[in-house]
Design a protein around this motif. Structure first.
Motif, short mmCIF file in Angstrom:
data_model
loop_
_atom_site.label_atom_id
_atom_site.label_comp_id
_atom_site.label_asym_id
_atom_site.label_seq_id
_atom_site.Cartn_x
_atom_site.Cartn_y
_atom_site.Cartn_z
N THR A 167 43.21 -3.59 22.06
CA THR A 167 43.92 -2.31 21.94
C THR A 167 42.89 -1.25 21.57
OG1 THR A 167 45.98 -3.37 21.24
CG2 THR A 167 45.71 -1.03 20.71
N PHE A 168 42.79 -0.22 22.44
CA PHE A 168 41.82 0.86 22.27
C PHE A 168 42.51 2.07 21.66
CE2 PHE A 168 40.12 -1.87 25.53
CZ PHE A 168 38.75 -1.89 25.28
N VAL A 169 41.84 2.68 20.66
CA VAL A 169 42.44 3.81 19.95
C VAL A 169 41.42 4.91 19.73
CG1 VAL A 169 43.56 4.59 17.81
CG2 VAL A 169 44.13 2.33 18.77
N ASN A 170 41.84 6.14 19.99
CA ASN A 170 41.11 7.34 19.57
C ASN A 170 42.17 8.40 19.32
OD1 ASN A 170 39.97 10.17 20.16
ND2 ASN A 170 38.09 8.97 19.95
N GLU A 171 42.40 8.71 18.03
CA GLU A 171 43.49 9.61 17.67
C GLU A 171 43.31 11.02 18.23
OE1 GLU A 171 44.12 9.57 13.48
OE2 GLU A 171 44.68 7.42 13.43
N GLU A 172 42.05 11.51 18.21
CA GLU A 172 41.80 12.87 18.67
C GLU A 172 42.21 13.05 20.14
OE1 GLU A 172 38.10 16.04 19.18
OE2 GLU A 172 37.78 14.14 18.13
N LYS A 173 41.89 12.06 20.97
CA LYS A 173 42.22 12.12 22.40
C LYS A 173 43.59 11.50 22.69
CE LYS A 173 38.48 13.93 24.28
NZ LYS A 173 38.48 15.12 25.15
N GLU A 174 44.30 11.10 21.62
CA GLU A 174 45.62 10.49 21.73
C GLU A 174 45.59 9.24 22.62
OE1 GLU A 174 48.27 13.57 23.03
OE2 GLU A 174 48.36 14.49 21.06
N THR A 239 40.55 -3.27 18.97
CA THR A 239 41.04 -4.42 18.18
C THR A 239 41.28 -5.56 19.16
OG1 THR A 239 42.12 -2.94 16.60
CG2 THR A 239 42.85 -5.24 16.64
N ILE A 240 40.59 -6.68 18.92
CA ILE A 240 40.64 -7.82 19.84
C ILE A 240 41.95 -8.58 19.65
CG2 ILE A 240 39.46 -9.88 20.68
CD1 ILE A 240 37.90 -7.20 20.96
N GLU A 241 42.72 -8.68 20.73
CA GLU A 241 44.01 -9.39 20.69
C GLU A 241 43.88 -10.81 21.24
OE1 GLU A 241 46.50 -7.77 19.41
OE2 GLU A 241 45.82 -5.68 19.47
N GLU A 242 43.10 -10.96 22.32
CA GLU A 242 42.94 -12.28 22.94
C GLU A 242 41.55 -12.40 23.55
OE1 GLU A 242 45.98 -13.57 25.72
OE2 GLU A 242 47.41 -12.13 24.85
N SER A 243 41.06 -13.62 23.61
CA SER A 243 39.81 -13.93 24.32
C SER A 243 40.05 -15.24 25.06
CB SER A 243 38.65 -14.07 23.34
OG SER A 243 37.48 -14.53 24.01
N ASN A 244 40.13 -15.15 26.37
CA ASN A 244 40.52 -16.31 27.17
C ASN A 244 39.50 -16.60 28.28
OD1 ASN A 244 43.14 -16.65 25.89
ND2 ASN A 244 43.73 -14.78 26.99
N THR A 245 39.34 -17.84 28.59
CA THR A 245 38.64 -18.24 29.81
C THR A 245 39.61 -19.10 30.62
OG1 THR A 245 37.72 -20.20 28.68
CG2 THR A 245 36.33 -18.21 28.78
N ARG A 246 39.22 -19.36 31.84
CA ARG A 246 40.09 -20.16 32.70
C ARG A 246 39.33 -21.37 33.23
NH1 ARG A 246 44.87 -17.67 34.61
NH2 ARG A 246 45.08 -15.50 33.92
N ASP A 247 39.92 -22.51 33.10
CA ASP A 247 39.41 -23.70 33.77
C ASP A 247 39.79 -23.58 35.24
OD1 ASP A 247 38.42 -24.70 31.45
OD2 ASP A 247 40.08 -26.09 31.09
N LEU A 248 38.83 -23.77 36.12
CA LEU A 248 39.09 -23.60 37.54
C LEU A 248 40.13 -24.60 38.02
CD1 LEU A 248 35.51 -23.03 39.02
CD2 LEU A 248 37.18 -21.34 38.23
N ALA A 249 41.07 -24.07 38.83
CA ALA A 249 42.09 -24.95 39.42
C ALA A 249 41.42 -25.90 40.41
CB ALA A 249 43.14 -24.11 40.13
#
Length: 439
Positions: A167-174, A239-249
């Protein structure tokens, strides 16, 4: 009625239309008689108003209206009969102290005439790109599919090759936006160092300047406008919410059936062949559009002819809903001149080579278009009746018919250019095509 034409020069003419009273008096009298029957004038019963009073009140307006109708019809018939190829519409010439009571009414109109010219593709060959899907592209596409359908593996912190949700935040630029991006999109080494190892729930401060390889990624991640994204130089918290990798199908039958339908593809080689076929169909459209643009530019450059510019500026001044000043009309003419030149060239090609769009061609094109649209939403085998019903609904919409007709004509023009223009075919990968065609 008498119509004559004075040829001013190759691109301009004046048409004179002379009307005698005998030409219009009967129509004027008939209209006034109808007015007399329906007019509501205080002091007179309906249908009993004296004709003299009707003529006094409505006569001039009726005369102008009937004469104008006659002039329009006469001019249209004259232009058709004389096979005059005009640009814009005839412009009435101003006449001082016009006498509407004269025995003969004379009107003059300016005409802008289409120029005579030859189609010239030029001596230099135009490149026609044959775009192929190479092994590198196919391997990359297969890997993307494997990632897309692979198993998502969550991590407690940001690692390389991760899909990061933050989640990216900058109050000045709303700015307050949650977005997902891949770590390899990060260009800034400083930002990469800050992100690597950041745990889920932790916040880091990043500079937006040079954050991504492409500012369009910044636009999507921060949800800012296109103009704001380019050159944006502010700090945002992430703010980091998730960090995911994918196992190749796994490349197995289950995946093949999911992608291409049951039993249609049974091996990785067949999968690549199908991807190659589908990709190169799309490439043909891009190659054809590039060819159309290049041939258009060549034809405009090589077809040397003059236009009745002074007439067209005058016509532009009065053609729209709101009249323009001479300066505005000149500016509009300069913007549209190139397009007008190509319209004349295209019209000449269409006429001389009989490239008309028939109803049957348009209907078949509409059916193909409808089936393609339905396939995108999973309807791979619609019934003939269903397609026919949708086609007829589309064919009853004039705007849709015009849009589809333009597409069919564009295809006819491309085919004509492939057969007649001086072309050199060049086989390239898609990456090289983008570099050469749009650099």
């Amino acid at each position: 009625m008498n119509i004559t034409k004075e040829q001013v020069d190759d691109l301009n003419a004046i048409v004179t239309v002379a009307l005698s009273k005998e030409d219009y008096s009967e129509k004027v009298d008939t209209t006034l008689e109808n007015y007399r029957k329906t007019a509501n004038i205080p002091g007179f019963r309906k249908g009993h108003v004296p004709m003299g009073l009707v003529k006094k009140q409505y006569g001039k307006a009726v005369l102008l209206d009937e004469v104008n109708k006659m002039l329009q019809e006469a001019l249209n018939n004259y232009l058709t009969e004389e096979k005059l190829d005009v640009l814009g519409n005839p412009l009435p010439m101003a006449q001082d102290e016009f006498d509407w009571d004269a025995e003969e009414l004379t009107f003059k109109f300016e005409l802008g005439l289409a120029p005579s010219f030859d189609i010239d593709f030029g001596k230099d060959a135009i490149t026609h790109y044959n775009i192929v899907a190479d092994e590198e592209m196919l391997n990359g596409q297969v890997e993307r599919i494997q990632k897309q359908f692979g198993k998502l593996v969550g991590h407690k912190e940001v690692i390389k090759d991760a899909e990061i949700t933050a989640t990216f935040v900058n109050e000045e630029k709303e700015i307050n936006n949650k977005a997902t991006f891949t770590f390899d999109k990060i260009k800034s080494e400083e930002a990469a160092e800050k992100l690597l190892g950041t745990k889920i729930g932790e916040t880091v401060t990043l500079s937006t300047k040079g954050l991504f390889e492409d500012d369009h990624d910044l636009m999507e991640v921060l949800k800012v406008s296109h103009d704001d994204a380019h050159g944006l130089d502010i700090e945002v918290t992430a703010t980091i919410e998730e960090s995911n990798t994918r196992d190749l199908a796994e490349l197995n039958q289950e995946l093949f059936d999911k992608l291409f339908g049951e039993g249609n593809v049974t091996s990785e080689e067949e999968m690549k062949a199908k991807i190659k076929e589908d990709a190169e169909k799309q490439f043909v459209q891009q190659s054809d559009q590039k060819l159309l643009n290049d041939v258009t530019e060549t034809l405009i450059e090589n077809a040397k002819f003059d236009l009745p510019a002074e007439f067209l500026v005058k016509w532009i001044q009065t053609a729209g809903e709101n009249p323009m000043t001479e300066e505005e009309a000149k500016a509009e003419y300069e913007k549209s001149e190139k397009g007008l030149r190509y319209q004349l060239i295209e019209g000449k090609i269409i006429t001389e080579n009989n490239l008309q769009v028939t109803f049957d061609e348009l209907k078949e094109f509409a059916k193909t278009y409808i089936k393609a649209q339905m396939a995108q939403f999973g309807q791979l085998d619609p019934s003939d009746e269903e397609v026919e019903n949708i086609t007829m609904r589309i064919m009853s919409n004039q705007e849709e018919v015009k849009r589809l007709s333009d597409q069919v004509m564009s295809q006819k023009m491309i085919t004509f250019f492939k057969d007649n223009a001086n072309l050199t075919v060049k086989e390239v990968t898609y990456e090289d095509f983008v570099k050469e065609a749009y650099s």
